[in-house]
Design an enzyme around this catalytic site. Sequence first.
Site, PDB file in Angstrom:
ATOM      1  N   GLU A 173       0.835  -1.201   0.000  1.00 12.15           N
ATOM      2  CA  GLU A 173       0.000   0.000   0.000  1.00 12.15           C
ATOM      3  C   GLU A 173       0.878   1.263   0.000  1.00 12.15           C
ATOM      4  O   GLU A 173       0.514   2.289   0.565  1.00 12.15           O
ATOM      5  CB  GLU A 173      -0.985   0.018   1.176  1.00 12.15           C
ATOM      6  CG  GLU A 173      -2.114  -0.975   1.064  1.00 12.15           C
ATOM      7  CD  GLU A 173      -1.678  -2.411   1.276  1.00 12.15           C
ATOM      8  OE1 GLU A 173      -1.758  -3.209   0.315  1.00 12.15           O
ATOM      9  OE2 GLU A 173      -1.241  -2.750   2.391  1.00 12.15           O
TER      10      GLU A 173
ATOM     11  N   GLU B 122       4.607 -11.350  -4.060  1.00 12.48           N
ATOM     12  CA  GLU B 122       3.320 -11.748  -4.637  1.00 12.48           C
ATOM     13  C   GLU B 122       3.345 -11.660  -6.162  1.00 12.48           C
ATOM     14  O   GLU B 122       2.418 -11.154  -6.794  1.00 12.48           O
ATOM     15  CB  GLU B 122       2.182 -10.894  -4.042  1.00 12.48           C
ATOM     16  CG  GLU B 122       1.970 -11.152  -2.564  1.00 12.48           C
ATOM     17  CD  GLU B 122       0.811 -10.359  -1.969  1.00 12.48           C
ATOM     18  OE1 GLU B 122       0.500  -9.279  -2.496  1.00 12.48           O
ATOM     19  OE2 GLU B 122       0.235 -10.831  -0.982  1.00 12.48           O
TER      20      GLU B 122
ATOM     21  N   TYR C 149      -4.255   0.128  10.133  1.00  9.75           N
ATOM     22  CA  TYR C 149      -4.449  -1.269   9.759  1.00  9.75           C
ATOM     23  C   TYR C 149      -5.202  -2.087  10.809  1.00  9.75           C
ATOM     24  O   TYR C 149      -5.317  -3.305  10.688  1.00  9.75           O
ATOM     25  CB  TYR C 149      -3.090  -1.930   9.465  1.00  9.75           C
ATOM     26  CG  TYR C 149      -3.137  -2.985   8.376  1.00  9.75           C
ATOM     27  CD1 TYR C 149      -3.042  -2.638   7.038  1.00  9.75           C
ATOM     28  CD2 TYR C 149      -3.279  -4.336   8.688  1.00  9.75           C
ATOM     29  CE1 TYR C 149      -3.086  -3.598   6.036  1.00  9.75           C
ATOM     30  CE2 TYR C 149      -3.320  -5.311   7.698  1.00  9.75           C
ATOM     31  CZ  TYR C 149      -3.223  -4.933   6.372  1.00  9.75           C
ATOM     32  OH  TYR C 149      -3.258  -5.881   5.390  1.00  9.75           O
TER      33      TYR C 149
ATOM     34  N   GLU D 124       2.126 -13.574   5.517  1.00  7.59           N
ATOM     35  CA  GLU D 124       1.255 -12.418   5.782  1.00  7.59           C
ATOM     36  C   GLU D 124      -0.049 -12.921   6.377  1.00  7.59           C
ATOM     37  O   GLU D 124      -0.998 -13.230   5.650  1.00  7.59           O
ATOM     38  CB  GLU D 124       0.968 -11.613   4.509  1.00  7.59           C
ATOM     39  CG  GLU D 124       2.124 -10.805   3.982  1.00  7.59           C
ATOM     40  CD  GLU D 124       1.710  -9.872   2.841  1.00  7.59           C
ATOM     41  OE1 GLU D 124       0.486  -9.743   2.571  1.00  7.59           O
ATOM     42  OE2 GLU D 124       2.600  -9.264   2.212  1.00  7.59           O
TER      43      GLU D 124
END
Length: 641
Positions: A121, A180, A325, A260
């Site tokens: 992000e 990823e 978060y 994660e």
Amino acid sequence: MGALFPFLLLHAGLATFVASQRSFGIDYAHDCFLKDGKPFRYISGSIHYSRVPRYYWKDRLLKMKMAGLDAIQTYVPWNFHEPEAGVYIFSGDRDLEYFLELAEEIGLLVILRAGPYICAEWDMGGLPAWLLEKESIVLRSSDPDYLAAVDRWMGVLLPKMKNHLYHNGGPIIMVQVENEYGSYFTCDYDYLRYLHNLFQHHLGDEVVLFTTDGAVKTFLRCGTLQGLYATVDFGPGSNITAAFLNQRHSEPKGPLVNSEFYTGWLDHWGGRHTTVPASLVAKSLSNILAHGASINMYMFIGGTNFGYWNGANMPYAAQPTSYDYDAPLSEAGDLTEKYFAIREVIGMYKELPKGPIPPTTPKFAYGEVALEKVGTVRNLLNDLSPSGPVKSTYPLTFVQLKQYFGFVLYRTKLPRNCTENTTLLPLFDGIHDRAYVSVNGVSQGVLSRSHVLKLNITGKAGAYLDLLVENTGRVNYGRFNNDFKGLVSNITLGEEILTDWEMYPLDIDKAVSQGLHNETGGDISSYEEPSFYTGSFSIPSGIPDLPQDTYVQFPGWTKGQIWINGFNLGRYWPAVGPQATLFVPSNFLVSSSPNNITVLELEGSPCGTQKCLIEFVDRPNINASLHYESDFKKLFSRDFV
């Protein structure tokens, strides 16, 4: 010196011997990691040093250690350290090696996510915007221009990291290659092989290199490569057995790893503030640990997107300044219910460290600060763009202007009278990302990427048409990382393409640090035009332990940017939420002199009709959009595109 020299040689030899006894690797026969020859399972948490002021690194790391963590995981944002091609910054809040040394001192291992792409992000997923100067570049692929830039960057970063590897006496036990990659459209194995060889060249053969992807076979197919240990990521409420079976499809033997495990989720401007119950996180964490798996909690502390560092997702939606978060440690490092729930679970599987947990830092409400208008962007152009405009028949993008962040003022003249409403239309959704439109200083409205695609304007022939274009954050995930900013297409007025543009790249940070000068006399009619406001406040005397952390809120303000003592704190946008306050760490404040505040309001300040002030309060409000409901099915989906 004669007596000292043998001692130094002995000390150096001892250090080499101790380092040689340290090892970290994978035991495929017993499906586990080996640390110093013994089976090892890590419990880790993510912290991004780029989102936490250096002043608070030790506090946050100690709290993570006292929660029972063995390790931390951190990303290295390439664009944070190489903001311009060949310009490298590793000092102050960018001092990665000092951060690693602190982790080692506190007794935390480190899992380094070195990129070059990180997602996170973060603006453009950590890739530098200057890569886009070659417009046809294919990011995250074996495109020769991209690989050349990666090679130069890794040739700077990885040699710095080599001394901090575990077997060399440092804290780094594993290094992630890319991130990823199975979710990206290129699926270029030559690219992964190139990175594998590059990392091994700089770090050696002993380090454990790994990948992580969503726990889906299709993602693992393109994201994994022999020689890079494949791990998966998934959040609470997932089918843990199925997720690890998918890891086993890529890695039949070796440790189970969730790289994660989502303790919360990200926010977007105009959306909900996402929360995930502590009970759900604790239950899923316990189940994963019961499988004997290693785990990293993403995030353990989120921190803050200071300045312009936030990313965005598609369909285009930018992330706010707060990266709280809903993590176990809040944006400000506060201990939460989730922190203690997680600590209790960890205590069921290993011995917790002895000693006190560092307390939540105190907060102070400094109260209201009156502001006064300094001038509009239009009237302060000499301060904001001292080199003057770049001229072009057709508009240029931010990258073509070498303006990678912030704002550019695009200016042309109306070619004819527009006494009736005339449509101003950027072709092909060509505003990236918001344009504040005025004619001779009279606000006409806002054009917004993917949302407001045209405006009706009025004005006389020869009047200045200004579009102050804001880059609100580059896409960080998916196939649209090549996110060009500014006017990325031509603009029509009625049926006519507008030409003969003057473009002013604005160096606002430098102008703010040098001080803006009032040039307008405070014209009330321009309170809707993008304008600067300034004020100051002093830390109260006679109260011990000040300055303390605080939060700033914006009663009656719409959208903009704020600087405190020249530091770009970030974006505010209470008109859409969910974030209504911005976190102000105490180290940005001073007690010895007044604290200077500069606000750039882009759409409309309250100063023409009500009190012209901001307010420092002692509690955050990042959940102002209370009507949104959590959707757990969407919550942990990485498929934004």
